[in-house]
Design an enzyme around this catalytic site. Structure first.
Site, PDB file in Angstrom:
ATOM      1  N   ASP A   1      29.737 -39.601   0.220  1.00 50.42           N
ATOM      2  CA  ASP A   1      29.641 -40.761   1.106  1.00 50.42           C
ATOM      3  C   ASP A   1      28.244 -40.771   1.721  1.00 50.42           C
ATOM      4  OD1 ASP A   1      29.615 -38.898   3.198  1.00 50.42           O
ATOM      5  OD2 ASP A   1      31.449 -39.632   4.135  1.00 50.42           O
TER       6      ASP A   1
ATOM      7  N   CYS B   1      31.467 -35.064   1.566  1.00 51.51           N
ATOM      8  CA  CYS B   1      31.462 -36.034   2.661  1.00 51.51           C
ATOM      9  C   CYS B   1      31.064 -35.258   3.909  1.00 51.51           C
ATOM     10  CB  CYS B   1      32.805 -36.766   2.800  1.00 51.51           C
ATOM     11  SG  CYS B   1      34.214 -35.759   3.281  1.00 51.51           S
TER      12      CYS B   1
ATOM     13  N   THR C   1      32.895 -33.550   6.140  1.00 50.11           N
ATOM     14  CA  THR C   1      33.579 -32.250   6.211  1.00 50.11           C
ATOM     15  C   THR C   1      34.108 -31.777   4.867  1.00 50.11           C
ATOM     16  OG1 THR C   1      35.731 -33.258   6.639  1.00 50.11           O
ATOM     17  CG2 THR C   1      34.360 -32.699   8.572  1.00 50.11           C
ATOM     18  N   GLY C   2      34.222 -32.669   3.901  1.00 50.79           N
ATOM     19  CA  GLY C   2      34.838 -32.350   2.616  1.00 50.79           C
ATOM     20  C   GLY C   2      36.324 -32.644   2.605  1.00 50.79           C
ATOM     21  N   VAL C   3      36.907 -32.825   3.766  1.00 50.47           N
ATOM     22  CA  VAL C   3      38.359 -32.996   3.871  1.00 50.47           C
ATOM     23  C   VAL C   3      38.801 -34.365   3.365  1.00 50.47           C
ATOM     24  CG1 VAL C   3      40.332 -33.071   5.442  1.00 50.47           C
ATOM     25  CG2 VAL C   3      38.571 -31.318   5.741  1.00 50.47           C
ATOM     26  N   GLY C   4      38.248 -35.421   3.911  1.00 48.68           N
ATOM     27  CA  GLY C   4      38.688 -36.764   3.541  1.00 48.68           C
ATOM     28  C   GLY C   4      38.503 -37.059   2.062  1.00 48.68           C
TER      29      GLY C   4
ATOM     30  N   HIS D   1      42.569 -18.626  -9.159  1.00 52.90           N
ATOM     31  CA  HIS D   1      44.001 -18.652  -8.853  1.00 52.90           C
ATOM     32  C   HIS D   1      44.640 -20.029  -8.995  1.00 52.90           C
ATOM     33  CE1 HIS D   1      43.941 -14.736  -6.247  1.00 52.90           C
ATOM     34  NE2 HIS D   1      43.313 -14.590  -7.415  1.00 52.90           N
TER      35      HIS D   1
ATOM     36  N   ARG E   1      28.071 -31.900   6.780  1.00 53.61           N
ATOM     37  CA  ARG E   1      27.903 -31.633   8.218  1.00 53.61           C
ATOM     38  C   ARG E   1      28.410 -30.249   8.594  1.00 53.61           C
ATOM     39  NH1 ARG E   1      30.160 -37.567   9.588  1.00 53.61           N
ATOM     40  NH2 ARG E   1      28.206 -38.708   9.339  1.00 53.61           N
TER      41      ARG E   1
ATOM     42  N   ARG F   1      50.397 -14.959 -13.606  1.00 50.64           N
ATOM     43  CA  ARG F   1      51.236 -15.385 -12.475  1.00 50.64           C
ATOM     44  C   ARG F   1      50.657 -16.616 -11.787  1.00 50.64           C
ATOM     45  NH1 ARG F   1      49.371 -12.756  -7.343  1.00 50.64           N
ATOM     46  NH2 ARG F   1      47.552 -11.552  -7.924  1.00 50.64           N
ATOM     47  N   HIS F   2      49.346 -16.786 -11.904  1.00 55.88           N
ATOM     48  CA  HIS F   2      48.710 -17.950 -11.294  1.00 55.88           C
ATOM     49  C   HIS F   2      49.065 -19.227 -12.057  1.00 55.88           C
ATOM     50  CE1 HIS F   2      46.638 -15.161  -8.732  1.00 55.88           C
ATOM     51  NE2 HIS F   2      46.171 -14.530  -9.793  1.00 55.88           N
TER      52      HIS F   2
ATOM     53  N   ARG G   1      52.234 -20.775 -10.845  1.00 62.70           N
ATOM     54  CA  ARG G   1      52.081 -21.531  -9.596  1.00 62.70           C
ATOM     55  C   ARG G   1      51.411 -22.876  -9.832  1.00 62.70           C
ATOM     56  NH1 ARG G   1      50.344 -15.912  -6.993  1.00 62.70           N
ATOM     57  NH2 ARG G   1      52.426 -15.044  -6.831  1.00 62.70           N
TER      58      ARG G   1
END
Length: 154
Positions: free
Chosen positions: A9, A66, A68-71, A99, A110, A133-134, A137
């Site tokens: 962004d 972005c 924070t990378g979260v959105g 994993h 930021r 095992r990974h 999952r």
């Protein structure tokens, strides 16, 4: 991984440009689907574009940035087949591939600096999925996606 899609962004234009050049110097083909403008730009657009490219096989992996990378990671993870992990340090990036077989990495312009971003990307690109095992999952995660798809079709 030789072909990477990168998206961002408005908060991550400079970091994206530096990372793109860094990766191209290492021999990667980098497809820019993010913005090159600092004018306000909605991160879900880039998150979705990169995720679609990775899910369809047009890119081997993706990098999203972005604030924070979260959105941007939330947007990417809405695409079936995507396992995008937000990482602010190299160890989590490495384990996200080993994993979880992550196919997109995300971080915040930021939150971290360019040198840390390079270390995160390097660890992620150099890591290999461990399977075993990974894989069980990861299969469970994919089953959740499939259930959601089937429930939506009813």
């Amino acid at each position: 991984m030789k072909k990477l899609a990168i998206g961002n962004d408005h908060s991550a234009v400079e970091m994206k440009k530096e990372l793109k050049a860094y990766l191209e110097e290492k021999g990667y083909e980098v497809i820019n689907v993010g913005t090159d403008s600092t004018e306000s730009f909605p991160y879900p657009v880039s998150g979705y574009k990169v995720a679609k490219m990775v899910a369809s096989g047009q890119a081997d992996g993706g990098i999203l940035i972005c604030g924070t990378g979260v959105g941007i990671s939330l947007a990417a993870n809405k695409v079936k087949g995507i396992r995008c992990c937000v990482c602010s340090e190299p160890y989590s990036a490495k384990l996200s591939k080993q994993h979880n077989n992550s196919n997109i990495i995300a971080f915040g312009a930021r939150v971290i600096g360019i040198e840390m971003a390079k270390m995160i990307v390097d660890e992620w690109l150099n890591a290999e999925f461990m399977g075993g095992r990974h894989q069980t999952r990861v299969d469970m995660i994919m089953e959740i996606e499939e259930k959601q798809s089937l429930e939506g079709a009813e």
